[in-house]
Scaffold this motif. Structure first.
Motif, PDB file in Angstrom:
ATOM      1  N   GLU A 286      49.982  16.991  -9.896  1.00  0.00           N
ATOM      2  CA  GLU A 286      51.227  17.445 -10.451  1.00  0.00           C
ATOM      3  C   GLU A 286      51.295  19.014 -10.327  1.00  0.00           C
ATOM      4  O   GLU A 286      52.401  19.623 -10.008  1.00  0.00           O
ATOM      5  N   LEU A 287      50.119  19.636 -10.654  1.00  0.00           N
ATOM      6  CA  LEU A 287      50.231  21.085 -10.654  1.00  0.00           C
ATOM      7  C   LEU A 287      50.083  21.726  -9.547  1.00  0.00           C
ATOM      8  O   LEU A 287      50.137  22.902  -9.203  1.00  0.00           O
ATOM      9  N   GLY A 288      49.533  20.742  -8.445  1.00  0.00           N
ATOM     10  CA  GLY A 288      48.927  21.727  -7.134  1.00  0.00           C
ATOM     11  C   GLY A 288      47.841  22.206  -7.235  1.00  0.00           C
ATOM     12  O   GLY A 288      47.546  23.103  -6.538  1.00  0.00           O
ATOM     13  N   TYR A 289      47.033  21.888  -8.046  1.00  0.00           N
ATOM     14  CA  TYR A 289      45.622  22.587  -8.278  1.00  0.00           C
ATOM     15  C   TYR A 289      44.571  22.033  -7.245  1.00  0.00           C
ATOM     16  O   TYR A 289      44.381  21.024  -7.019  1.00  0.00           O
ATOM     17  N   ARG A 290      43.953  23.156  -6.662  1.00  0.00           N
ATOM     18  CA  ARG A 290      42.969  23.006  -5.826  1.00  0.00           C
ATOM     19  C   ARG A 290      41.802  23.536  -6.189  1.00  0.00           C
ATOM     20  O   ARG A 290      41.893  24.863  -6.640  1.00  0.00           O
ATOM     21  N   PRO A 291      40.719  23.125  -6.259  1.00  0.00           N
ATOM     22  CA  PRO A 291      39.301  23.554  -6.714  1.00  0.00           C
ATOM     23  C   PRO A 291      38.987  24.725  -5.864  1.00  0.00           C
ATOM     24  O   PRO A 291      39.409  24.866  -4.508  1.00  0.00           O
ATOM     25  N   ASN A 292      38.256  25.836  -6.376  1.00  0.00           N
ATOM     26  CA  ASN A 292      37.871  26.972  -5.469  1.00  0.00           C
ATOM     27  C   ASN A 292      36.432  26.712  -5.229  1.00  0.00           C
ATOM     28  O   ASN A 292      35.844  27.065  -5.847  1.00  0.00           O
ATOM     29  N   PRO A 293      36.008  26.399  -4.016  1.00  0.00           N
ATOM     30  CA  PRO A 293      34.680  26.272  -3.791  1.00  0.00           C
ATOM     31  C   PRO A 293      33.589  27.337  -3.661  1.00  0.00           C
ATOM     32  O   PRO A 293      32.639  27.543  -4.167  1.00  0.00           O
ATOM     33  N   ILE A 294      34.415  28.637  -3.465  1.00  0.00           N
ATOM     34  CA  ILE A 294      33.531  29.925  -3.604  1.00  0.00           C
ATOM     35  C   ILE A 294      32.981  30.122  -5.142  1.00  0.00           C
ATOM     36  O   ILE A 294      32.075  30.292  -5.379  1.00  0.00           O
ATOM     37  N   ALA A 295      34.171  30.133  -5.843  1.00  0.00           N
ATOM     38  CA  ALA A 295      34.107  30.268  -7.225  1.00  0.00           C
ATOM     39  C   ALA A 295      32.959  29.313  -7.898  1.00  0.00           C
ATOM     40  O   ALA A 295      31.993  29.487  -8.729  1.00  0.00           O
ATOM     41  N   LEU A 296      33.096  27.953  -7.514  1.00  0.00           N
ATOM     42  CA  LEU A 296      32.193  27.143  -8.066  1.00  0.00           C
ATOM     43  C   LEU A 296      30.678  27.076  -7.438  1.00  0.00           C
ATOM     44  O   LEU A 296      29.816  27.215  -8.312  1.00  0.00           O
ATOM     45  N   SER A 297      30.570  27.997  -6.348  1.00  0.00           N
ATOM     46  CA  SER A 297      29.337  28.051  -5.715  1.00  0.00           C
ATOM     47  C   SER A 297      28.529  29.332  -6.465  1.00  0.00           C
ATOM     48  O   SER A 297      27.352  29.345  -6.675  1.00  0.00           O
ATOM     49  N   LEU A 298      29.377  30.329  -6.820  1.00  0.00           N
ATOM     50  CA  LEU A 298      28.798  31.463  -7.499  1.00  0.00           C
ATOM     51  C   LEU A 298      28.419  31.045  -8.909  1.00  0.00           C
ATOM     52  O   LEU A 298      27.547  31.583  -9.266  1.00  0.00           O
ATOM     53  N   ARG A 299      29.510  30.010  -9.607  1.00  0.00           N
ATOM     54  CA  ARG A 299      29.075  29.618 -10.993  1.00  0.00           C
ATOM     55  C   ARG A 299      27.979  28.712 -11.033  1.00  0.00           C
ATOM     56  O   ARG A 299      27.131  28.658 -11.935  1.00  0.00           O
ATOM     57  N   THR A 300      27.521  27.889 -10.174  1.00  0.00           N
ATOM     58  CA  THR A 300      26.547  26.919 -10.082  1.00  0.00           C
ATOM     59  C   THR A 300      25.429  27.258  -9.292  1.00  0.00           C
ATOM     60  O   THR A 300      24.468  26.145  -9.182  1.00  0.00           O
ATOM     61  N   ALA A 301      25.664  28.025  -8.199  1.00  0.00           N
ATOM     62  CA  ALA A 301      24.749  28.220  -7.183  1.00  0.00           C
ATOM     63  C   ALA A 301      24.415  27.042  -6.084  1.00  0.00           C
ATOM     64  O   ALA A 301      23.685  26.515  -5.464  1.00  0.00           O
ATOM     65  N   ARG A 302      25.619  26.247  -6.186  1.00  0.00           N
ATOM     66  CA  ARG A 302      25.618  25.011  -5.360  1.00  0.00           C
ATOM     67  C   ARG A 302      26.959  25.164  -4.715  1.00  0.00           C
ATOM     68  O   ARG A 302      28.303  25.379  -5.318  1.00  0.00           O
ATOM     69  N   SER A 303      27.118  25.177  -3.393  1.00  0.00           N
ATOM     70  CA  SER A 303      28.148  25.137  -2.524  1.00  0.00           C
ATOM     71  C   SER A 303      28.915  23.719  -2.344  1.00  0.00           C
ATOM     72  O   SER A 303      30.015  23.765  -1.822  1.00  0.00           O
ATOM     73  N   GLY A 304      28.066  22.721  -2.148  1.00  0.00           N
ATOM     74  CA  GLY A 304      28.387  21.373  -1.886  1.00  0.00           C
ATOM     75  C   GLY A 304      28.871  21.246  -0.194  1.00  0.00           C
ATOM     76  O   GLY A 304      29.591  20.557   0.062  1.00  0.00           O
TER      77      GLY A 304
END
Length: 344
Positions: free
Chosen positions: A51-69
């Motif tokens: 509904e909000l048009g939210y898309r995860p930010n994979p770069i931010a996620l990888s910086l936060r978790t050290a995992r890029s998926g």
């Protein structure tokens, strides 16, 4: 309902919309952690995100978790029809576990290969699936020494011990030679792949063993090594073989592209296939049944090669103490119109 903050919707916007903690939203949208959240909550989170048009930010996620998926897939030649089904297998195994693939093409150029792999590592891929391995491969030794998680597909190296998923090359060549012997052929030649690759060396060795074991002419069994895994190199190798000795009644090619080169030489020298010379390939690439004559070949489970390599890599990523074992996949013989009894 839309978020109060302007700009791109955030994970917190999704959380505020349905009244849950942002961590819950993060877990619900991540396939690897979704099981920690109730099914109804996952449904509500996905509905709000859409509904909000939210898309995860994979770069931010990888910086936060050290995992890029993500993992890197290194292919020697994307124009070779052998590799796309392998890549599809990789993607099929990655997707359910929440991973994506970055695919690069090296054109069999060592400098390009090094640059492409460095590019993948700069994107924080968590491991590599590599289809470019040569028996002696300094770059792979470097990566291994640096602790990069890798799985080789279709090929292996002499050292170090990097896990690999390969077809049973020796069994495939034996199937081909046994098929020709069963048709009555005794003068069988081999257009081999490059000896600096495990596939080329293993298949050539298996050919010599099969010829000897089946009691065919082996004084010595005619073998011509192609300079590369290409149609042109296959044609050059067969020309040299024919110029050096008597005409064989059958040829086993190290792969289907080399077999294509054999077709070219048959045409230019006025040889009928299979009337004068039978031909067997290896890999069972798409559209071989459209050739004239359709090519008999060793069938390789392309999709399974990619899928098993991906699963093996993910297991080593998610369980660092796990030491994967190399895997040998079975092959079969696909008999078509390019093989027949030898001329009388």
């Amino acid at each position: 309902m839309t978020p109060d903050r302007p700009g791109r919707p955030t994970l917190r916007d999704v959380a505020d919309l349905i009244g849950v903690h942002p961590t819950t939203v993060s877990r619900a949208l991540n396939p690897k952690s979704r099981s920690q959240v109730g099914a109804e909550t996952v449904r509500r989170v996905e509905k709000a995100a859409k509904e909000l048009g939210y898309r995860p930010n994979p770069i931010a996620l990888s910086l936060r978790t050290a995992r890029s998926g993500s993992v890197g897939v290194v292919i020697p030649d994307l124009t070779n029809p052998f590799f796309p089904p392998i890549v599809r297998g990789v993607e099929a195994a990655l997707e359910p576990r929440g991973y994506d693939a970055w695919i690069v093409n090296t054109d069999n150029d060592p400098d390009r290969e090094r640059a492409r792999i460095e590019s993948l590592r700069s994107r924080r891929v968590e491991g590599l699936i590599i289809a470019t391995a040569q028996l002696d491969h300094p770059l792979l030794r470097e990566l291994h020494d640096e602790g990069v998680r890798m799985v080789l597909v279709n090929r292996k190296v002499s050292a170090p011990a990097i896990p690999c998923v390969t077809p049973d090359d020796a069994a495939g060549i034996e199937l081909a030679v046994r098929h020709l012997a069963g048709l009555g052929h005794t003068r069988v030649a081999h257009v081999a792949g490059p000896g600096h690759t495990s596939t080329g060396r293993t298949r050539a060795r298996a050919f010599r063993h099969a010829v000897r074991d089946l009691g065919l002419d082996d004084d010595p069994a005619p073998v011509a090594e192609a300079a590369s895994w290409t149609e042109a190199a296959g044609a050059d190798a067969l020309r040299g073989l024919l110029d050096r000795g008597p005409l064989p009644t059958a040829v086993v090619a190290g792969n289907d592209l080399l077999a294509f080169g054999c077709y070219d030489v048959f045409a230019e020298r006025g040889l009928s296939c299979p009337g004068d010379v039978s031909l067997v390939g290896f890999n069972n690439m798409p559209f071989l049944d459209k050739l004239h004559p359709p090519l008999t070949t060793v069938g390789v489970p392309h999709h399974d090669l990619g899928a098993e390599a991906a699963r093996m890599l993910l297991d080593s990523i998610e369980e660092p103490a796990h030491r994967p074992r190399s895997l040998l996949l079975p092959v079969d013989l696909v008999v078509r119109g390019s093989t027949a009894p030898p001329p009388v």
